[in-house]
Design a protein around this motif. Structure first.
Motif, PDB file in Angstrom:
ATOM      1  N   SER A 183       0.852  -1.190   0.000  1.00  0.00           N
ATOM      2  CA  SER A 183       0.000   0.000   0.000  1.00  0.00           C
ATOM      3  C   SER A 183       0.886   1.238   0.000  1.00  0.00           C
ATOM      4  N   THR A 184       0.490   2.251  -0.754  1.00  0.00           N
ATOM      5  CA  THR A 184       1.133   3.566  -0.620  1.00  0.00           C
ATOM      6  C   THR A 184       0.172   4.494   0.096  1.00  0.00           C
ATOM      7  N   THR A 188      -3.124   4.177   1.467  1.00  0.00           N
ATOM      8  CA  THR A 188      -3.888   3.869   2.675  1.00  0.00           C
ATOM      9  C   THR A 188      -2.975   3.838   3.901  1.00  0.00           C
ATOM     10  N   ARG A 231      -4.698  -4.427   6.714  1.00  0.00           N
ATOM     11  CA  ARG A 231      -4.926  -4.812   5.310  1.00  0.00           C
ATOM     12  C   ARG A 231      -4.436  -6.240   5.158  1.00  0.00           C
ATOM     13  N   HIS A 233     -13.272  -2.218   1.218  1.00  0.00           N
ATOM     14  CA  HIS A 233     -12.236  -1.219   1.515  1.00  0.00           C
ATOM     15  C   HIS A 233     -13.010   0.025   1.978  1.00  0.00           C
ATOM     16  N   PRO A 236      -9.163   5.141  -7.571  1.00  0.00           N
ATOM     17  CA  PRO A 236      -8.642   4.964  -6.207  1.00  0.00           C
ATOM     18  C   PRO A 236      -7.118   4.927  -6.145  1.00  0.00           C
TER      19      PRO A 236
END
Ligand code: CP
Length: 312
Positions: A56-57, A59, A108, A136, A263
């Protein structure tokens, strides 16, 4: 008003009143992000762990910044830096975190239901930051916040979600949330990337993107999830881009003031053309800022906050 449960696991089981409370709380939070000194003491003494078992970047870093802007203590654990690689179970990992005094666990995980499982095993609040292809919720909330900012009311808007619906937790959370607010939700993609019986979620299904985009107020373009693809769901990337990729010609079928969303992370040239991503109607960068605001709102509400009193 306060959130009913101790956790935020999905938008399917959240009431519209709760969603409204989160979106209203996110507004003053966004003002904090715009300040020169982005620091309030709201979460002083509270600790948050970001437990990310998938990359993830946006979130992960927005939860970290959200916690820090509000004065909380935030730690990050990813698969490669955790004792999971030594064989520790998910349950033991979260119990270990809780034993250290963690108040909020943001998780996550590739497995659907992982956040629910954790929530049942700890007293700490749990926020689902994406569980497999299931939900999500914070992405759904930040998308709704962004639509509200641009369009005012969500009710009655034609929102078109394009692409890999089958693997998309973002699509599912958007559908649950937008339907609760009275949007007219359409989904479009190859039949191989469309979940069976998706119309039971209250959406109109299309397989031709031109037909779906006709008169759209919002187009939310999903990432092709290469990591979850089995072979043969679409012939080639070039073929997908040719038939389903959102370019300016296709966008011209939507309303002239269509709001363009994605997103992230984007596969530019695949599901979205570069000039669409950077079009003046694109809210893609703003979605990232709004993600911090919405996550600040959630951290605040889950640590007992109700009516908003943010002191400098
Ligand atoms: N939209 C989203 O979840 O992005 P990340 O995978 O970078 O967190």
């Amino acid at each position: 008003m306060r959130l009913k449960g101790k956790d935020v696991l999905g938008l399917e089981n959240m009431t519209s009143e709760e969603i409204r409370l989160i979106l209203e709380t996110a507004r003053p939070m966004k003002d904090i992000i715009g300040r020169d000194i982005k620091k309030v003491p709201t979460l002083r003494g509270k600790s948050i762990v970001n437990l990310f078992f998938e990359p993830s970047t946006r979130t992960r870093s927005s939860f970290e910044l959200a916690g820090k802007y509000m004065g909380g203590d935030v730690i990050n654990i990813s698969t490669s830096t955790s004792s999971v690689v030594k064989g520790e179970s998910l349950r033991d990992t979260v119990l270990t975190m809780e034993a250290m005094g963690i108040d909020i666990i943001v998780v996550r995980h590739a497995a659907e239901g992982a956040a629910h499982y954790i929530a049942q095993n700890v007293k700490a609040a749990v926020i689902n930051a994406g569980d497999g292809t299931h939900e999500h919720p914070t992405q759904g909330l930040l998308d709704m916040f962004t639509i509200q900012e641009h369009k005012g009311e969500i009710a009655g808007l034609k929102v078109v979600i394009v692409g890999d619906i089958l693997h998309s937790r973002v699509a599912r959370s958007n559908i649950w949330g937008l339907n609760k607010f009275g949007a007219d939700v359409h989904v479009v993609g190859p039949s191989t990337l469309m979940p069976p019986a998706i119309e039971k979620m209250g959406v109109t299904v299309h397989h031709r993107v031109e037909e779906a985009l006709e008169g759209a107020d919002v187009v939310n373009i999903l990432r092709i999830q290469r990591e979850r693809q089995q072979k043969g769901l679409f012939p080639t990337s070039r073929e997908y881009a040719r038939i389903f990729g959102i370019n300016q010609n296709r966008l011209a079928l939507a309303n002239p003031d269509v709001l363009i969303m994605h997103p992230g992370p984007m596969n530019r040239g695949l599901e979205i053309a570069s000039d669409v991503a950077y079009d003046e109607r694109s809210a893609i960068v703003e979605q990232v800022t709004n993600g911090v605001a919405v996550r600040m709102a959630l951290l605040y509400l889950l640590t007992g906050g109700g009516n908003i009193e943010i002191t400098a």
